[in-house]
Design a protein around this motif. Structure first.
Motif, PDB file in Angstrom:
ATOM      1  N   LYS A 180      -3.570  -1.541 -30.611  1.00 19.01           N
ATOM      2  CA  LYS A 180      -3.713  -2.636 -31.943  1.00 19.01           C
ATOM      3  C   LYS A 180      -5.074  -2.855 -32.260  1.00 19.01           C
ATOM      4  CE  LYS A 180       0.399  -5.774 -31.001  1.00 19.01           C
ATOM      5  NZ  LYS A 180       0.680  -6.515 -30.309  1.00 19.01           N
ATOM      6  N   SER A 181      -5.910  -1.477 -31.624  1.00 17.27           N
ATOM      7  CA  SER A 181      -7.187  -1.677 -31.894  1.00 17.27           C
ATOM      8  C   SER A 181      -7.519  -2.113 -33.265  1.00 17.27           C
ATOM      9  CB  SER A 181      -7.956  -0.746 -32.331  1.00 17.27           C
ATOM     10  OG  SER A 181      -7.997   0.035 -30.346  1.00 17.27           O
ATOM     11  N   TYR A 182      -8.170  -3.102 -33.070  1.00 17.48           N
ATOM     12  CA  TYR A 182      -8.465  -3.491 -35.104  1.00 17.48           C
ATOM     13  C   TYR A 182      -9.745  -2.726 -35.529  1.00 17.48           C
ATOM     14  CZ  TYR A 182     -13.163  -5.775 -33.274  1.00 17.48           C
ATOM     15  OH  TYR A 182     -14.038  -6.356 -32.673  1.00 17.48           O
ATOM     16  N   ASP A 183     -10.226  -1.897 -34.712  1.00 17.78           N
ATOM     17  CA  ASP A 183     -11.127  -0.377 -35.900  1.00 17.78           C
ATOM     18  C   ASP A 183     -10.696   0.550 -35.976  1.00 17.78           C
ATOM     19  OD1 ASP A 183     -12.061  -1.055 -33.645  1.00 17.78           O
ATOM     20  OD2 ASP A 183     -13.737  -1.446 -33.427  1.00 17.78           O
ATOM     21  N   ILE A 184     -10.009   1.389 -35.087  1.00 18.37           N
ATOM     22  CA  ILE A 184      -9.722   2.694 -34.813  1.00 18.37           C
ATOM     23  C   ILE A 184      -8.353   2.579 -35.282  1.00 18.37           C
ATOM     24  CG2 ILE A 184      -9.940   4.552 -33.197  1.00 18.37           C
ATOM     25  CD1 ILE A 184     -11.464   2.626 -31.308  1.00 18.37           C
ATOM     26  N   PRO A 185      -8.501   3.141 -36.338  1.00 22.59           N
ATOM     27  CA  PRO A 185      -6.834   3.822 -36.657  1.00 22.59           C
ATOM     28  C   PRO A 185      -6.277   4.287 -35.492  1.00 22.59           C
ATOM     29  CG  PRO A 185      -8.886   4.687 -38.063  1.00 22.59           C
ATOM     30  CD  PRO A 185      -9.516   4.843 -37.115  1.00 22.59           C
ATOM     31  N   SER A 186      -5.043   4.085 -35.593  1.00 23.91           N
ATOM     32  CA  SER A 186      -4.004   4.791 -34.653  1.00 23.91           C
ATOM     33  C   SER A 186      -3.071   5.325 -34.624  1.00 23.91           C
ATOM     34  CB  SER A 186      -4.390   3.649 -32.767  1.00 23.91           C
ATOM     35  OG  SER A 186      -5.400   3.187 -32.875  1.00 23.91           O
ATOM     36  N   VAL A 187      -2.522   6.292 -33.698  1.00 14.93           N
ATOM     37  CA  VAL A 187      -1.418   6.867 -33.968  1.00 14.93           C
ATOM     38  C   VAL A 187      -0.356   6.950 -32.236  1.00 14.93           C
ATOM     39  CG1 VAL A 187      -1.287   7.811 -36.151  1.00 14.93           C
ATOM     40  CG2 VAL A 187      -1.506   9.212 -34.871  1.00 14.93           C
ATOM     41  N   LEU A 188       0.341   6.861 -32.739  1.00 18.33           N
ATOM     42  CA  LEU A 188       1.195   7.205 -31.192  1.00 18.33           C
ATOM     43  C   LEU A 188       2.346   8.377 -31.623  1.00 18.33           C
ATOM     44  CD1 LEU A 188       2.983   5.158 -28.397  1.00 18.33           C
ATOM     45  CD2 LEU A 188       4.472   7.330 -29.587  1.00 18.33           C
ATOM     46  N   ILE A 189       2.291   9.255 -31.071  1.00 17.45           N
ATOM     47  CA  ILE A 189       3.043  10.630 -31.077  1.00 17.45           C
ATOM     48  C   ILE A 189       4.117  10.672 -30.129  1.00 17.45           C
ATOM     49  CG2 ILE A 189       3.327  13.283 -32.321  1.00 17.45           C
ATOM     50  CD1 ILE A 189       0.483  13.152 -33.254  1.00 17.45           C
ATOM     51  N   GLU A 190       5.116  10.848 -30.732  1.00 18.11           N
ATOM     52  CA  GLU A 190       6.816  11.067 -29.454  1.00 18.11           C
ATOM     53  C   GLU A 190       6.966  12.927 -29.895  1.00 18.11           C
ATOM     54  OE1 GLU A 190       7.966   9.922 -26.561  1.00 18.11           O
ATOM     55  OE2 GLU A 190       7.159   7.656 -27.137  1.00 18.11           O
ATOM     56  N   ILE A 191       6.410  13.220 -28.615  1.00 21.33           N
ATOM     57  CA  ILE A 191       6.344  15.169 -29.562  1.00 21.33           C
ATOM     58  C   ILE A 191       7.815  15.465 -28.963  1.00 21.33           C
ATOM     59  CG2 ILE A 191       3.690  15.273 -29.348  1.00 21.33           C
ATOM     60  CD1 ILE A 191       4.201  16.649 -26.004  1.00 21.33           C
ATOM     61  N   GLY A 192       8.837  15.340 -28.618  1.00 19.87           N
ATOM     62  CA  GLY A 192      10.174  15.979 -29.216  1.00 19.87           C
ATOM     63  C   GLY A 192      11.100  14.782 -27.812  1.00 19.87           C
ATOM     64  N   PHE A 193      12.423  15.284 -27.318  1.00 18.22           N
ATOM     65  CA  PHE A 193      13.088  14.322 -26.364  1.00 18.22           C
ATOM     66  C   PHE A 193      13.213  15.633 -25.340  1.00 18.22           C
ATOM     67  CE2 PHE A 193      13.792  12.852 -30.507  1.00 18.22           C
ATOM     68  CZ  PHE A 193      14.470  11.250 -30.116  1.00 18.22           C
ATOM     69  N   LEU A 194      13.055  15.144 -23.490  1.00 19.16           N
ATOM     70  CA  LEU A 194      13.133  15.250 -22.393  1.00 19.16           C
ATOM     71  C   LEU A 194      14.440  15.278 -22.110  1.00 19.16           C
ATOM     72  CD1 LEU A 194       9.939  13.520 -20.752  1.00 19.16           C
ATOM     73  CD2 LEU A 194      10.629  16.287 -21.308  1.00 19.16           C
ATOM     74  N   SER A 195      15.286  14.592 -22.661  1.00 19.29           N
ATOM     75  CA  SER A 195      16.816  14.121 -22.742  1.00 19.29           C
ATOM     76  C   SER A 195      17.343  15.555 -23.363  1.00 19.29           C
ATOM     77  CB  SER A 195      17.529  12.762 -23.336  1.00 19.29           C
ATOM     78  OG  SER A 195      15.896  12.418 -24.829  1.00 19.29           O
ATOM     79  N   ASN A 196      16.660  16.240 -23.968  1.00 18.01           N
ATOM     80  CA  ASN A 196      17.369  17.357 -24.846  1.00 18.01           C
ATOM     81  C   ASN A 196      16.966  18.627 -24.158  1.00 18.01           C
ATOM     82  OD1 ASN A 196      17.623  19.359 -26.413  1.00 18.01           O
ATOM     83  ND2 ASN A 196      17.430  18.468 -28.382  1.00 18.01           N
ATOM     84  N   LYS A 197      17.580  19.356 -23.799  1.00 15.53           N
ATOM     85  CA  LYS A 197      17.721  20.127 -22.561  1.00 15.53           C
ATOM     86  C   LYS A 197      16.852  21.359 -23.177  1.00 15.53           C
ATOM     87  CE  LYS A 197      21.060  20.240 -19.302  1.00 15.53           C
ATOM     88  NZ  LYS A 197      22.581  21.635 -19.034  1.00 15.53           N
ATOM     89  N   GLN A 198      16.596  21.676 -25.015  1.00 11.17           N
ATOM     90  CA  GLN A 198      16.619  22.362 -25.431  1.00 11.17           C
ATOM     91  C   GLN A 198      14.740  22.655 -25.724  1.00 11.17           C
ATOM     92  OE1 GLN A 198      20.089  21.863 -26.577  1.00 11.17           O
ATOM     93  NE2 GLN A 198      19.994  24.010 -25.255  1.00 11.17           N
ATOM     94  N   GLU A 199      14.937  21.173 -25.970  1.00 13.50           N
ATOM     95  CA  GLU A 199      12.997  20.578 -26.134  1.00 13.50           C
ATOM     96  C   GLU A 199      12.516  20.614 -24.615  1.00 13.50           C
ATOM     97  OE1 GLU A 199      12.460  17.241 -29.139  1.00 13.50           O
ATOM     98  OE2 GLU A 199      13.268  18.497 -30.475  1.00 13.50           O
ATOM     99  N   GLU A 200      13.445  20.501 -24.139  1.00 12.93           N
ATOM    100  CA  GLU A 200      12.651  20.215 -22.613  1.00 12.93           C
ATOM    101  C   GLU A 200      12.239  21.452 -22.323  1.00 12.93           C
ATOM    102  OE1 GLU A 200      13.236  19.162 -17.909  1.00 12.93           O
ATOM    103  OE2 GLU A 200      14.659  19.447 -19.286  1.00 12.93           O
ATOM    104  N   LYS A 201      13.039  22.154 -22.541  1.00 13.45           N
ATOM    105  CA  LYS A 201      12.363  23.578 -22.186  1.00 13.45           C
ATOM    106  C   LYS A 201      10.895  24.076 -23.236  1.00 13.45           C
ATOM    107  CE  LYS A 201      16.117  25.878 -20.974  1.00 13.45           C
ATOM    108  NZ  LYS A 201      17.981  26.572 -21.611  1.00 13.45           N
ATOM    109  N   LYS A 202      11.146  23.533 -24.388  1.00 15.05           N
ATOM    110  CA  LYS A 202       9.540  23.829 -25.108  1.00 15.05           C
ATOM    111  C   LYS A 202       8.657  23.334 -24.208  1.00 15.05           C
ATOM    112  CE  LYS A 202      11.902  24.036 -30.158  1.00 15.05           C
ATOM    113  NZ  LYS A 202      11.653  23.109 -30.998  1.00 15.05           N
TER     114      LYS A 202
END
Length: 202
Positions: A180-202
């Motif tokens: 919610k910064s009103y002057d800085i372009p901001s994004v949130l990246i969900e890089i994968g799912f810890l609930s998925n065993k294959q992605e957790e290994k990555k």
């Protein structure tokens, strides 16, 4: 033209806030920190980019402290790194979120609500005041930052698509306090799912 662009990288969670915990005991706060350090090292190779971390060790920062640090460091963009968790053990892929008054889907709304409540659970009274309710001028600045954030999210995803490294879950929207910064372009990246065993290994 600017000589150096400040990319502020914010590893989600930390300290007494572990974030998501996988069935094997992997903590989101550790994954986000390791990933953020890797991202910082990758960006340091570019002479015109100055990457800065909100934390470089296992400490707790409130959501407001994270956005304040970005402002103090004159960030040009703010990137929050997270690792998702889902009841669906097959859920996988990367999502890039930008701020919106209205969530793009139910899952995004629930995720934002969960992330925004972290400070409440940890009894932190230093909360982010919502700039959406301030005044017309700030609203105008925030609208521009939201448009830039949306552009940034799409750019990240289009480049991700070229790598074929992960499933692209797309550009999504939600009311994340940390964006919610009103002057800085901001994004949130969900890089994968810890609930998925294959992605957790990555």
């Amino acid at each position: 033209m600017k000589k150096k662009y400040v990319v502020f990288i914010d590893p989600g969670h930390g300290g007494r806030d572990p974030g998501a915990i996988s069935r094997l005991g992997t903590l989101e706060k550790n994954i986000t920190l390791k990933s953020s350090i890797m991202l910082k090292k990758a960006l340091k190779k570019f002479k015109n980019i100055n990457p800065i971390l909100s934390r470089n060790k296992d400490i707790y920062l409130s959501l407001k402290e994270r956005t304040n640090l970005a402002k103090i460091n004159n960030a040009d963009i703010f990137i929050s790194i997270h690792a998702d968790s889902s009841r669906n053990i097959n859920a996988k892929g990367i999502s890039v979120f930008s701020l919106s008054d209205k969530a793009s889907d139910k899952e995004a709304r629930i995720l934002a609500k969960r992330e925004n409540q972290v400070d409440n659970f940890l009894s932190n009274k230093n909360k982010i005041r919502d700039p959406i309710i301030f005044d017309t001028l700030i609203k105008m600045f925030q609208r521009e930052a939201m448009n830039d954030s949306s552009f940034l999210a799409k750019k990240i995803l289009s480049n991700l698509e070229k790598t074929k490294l992960a499933v692209n879950r797309g550009h999504r929207f939600a009311g994340f306090s940390v964006l919610k910064s009103y002057d800085i372009p901001s994004v949130l990246i969900e890089i994968g799912f810890l609930s998925n065993k294959q992605e957790e290994k990555k």
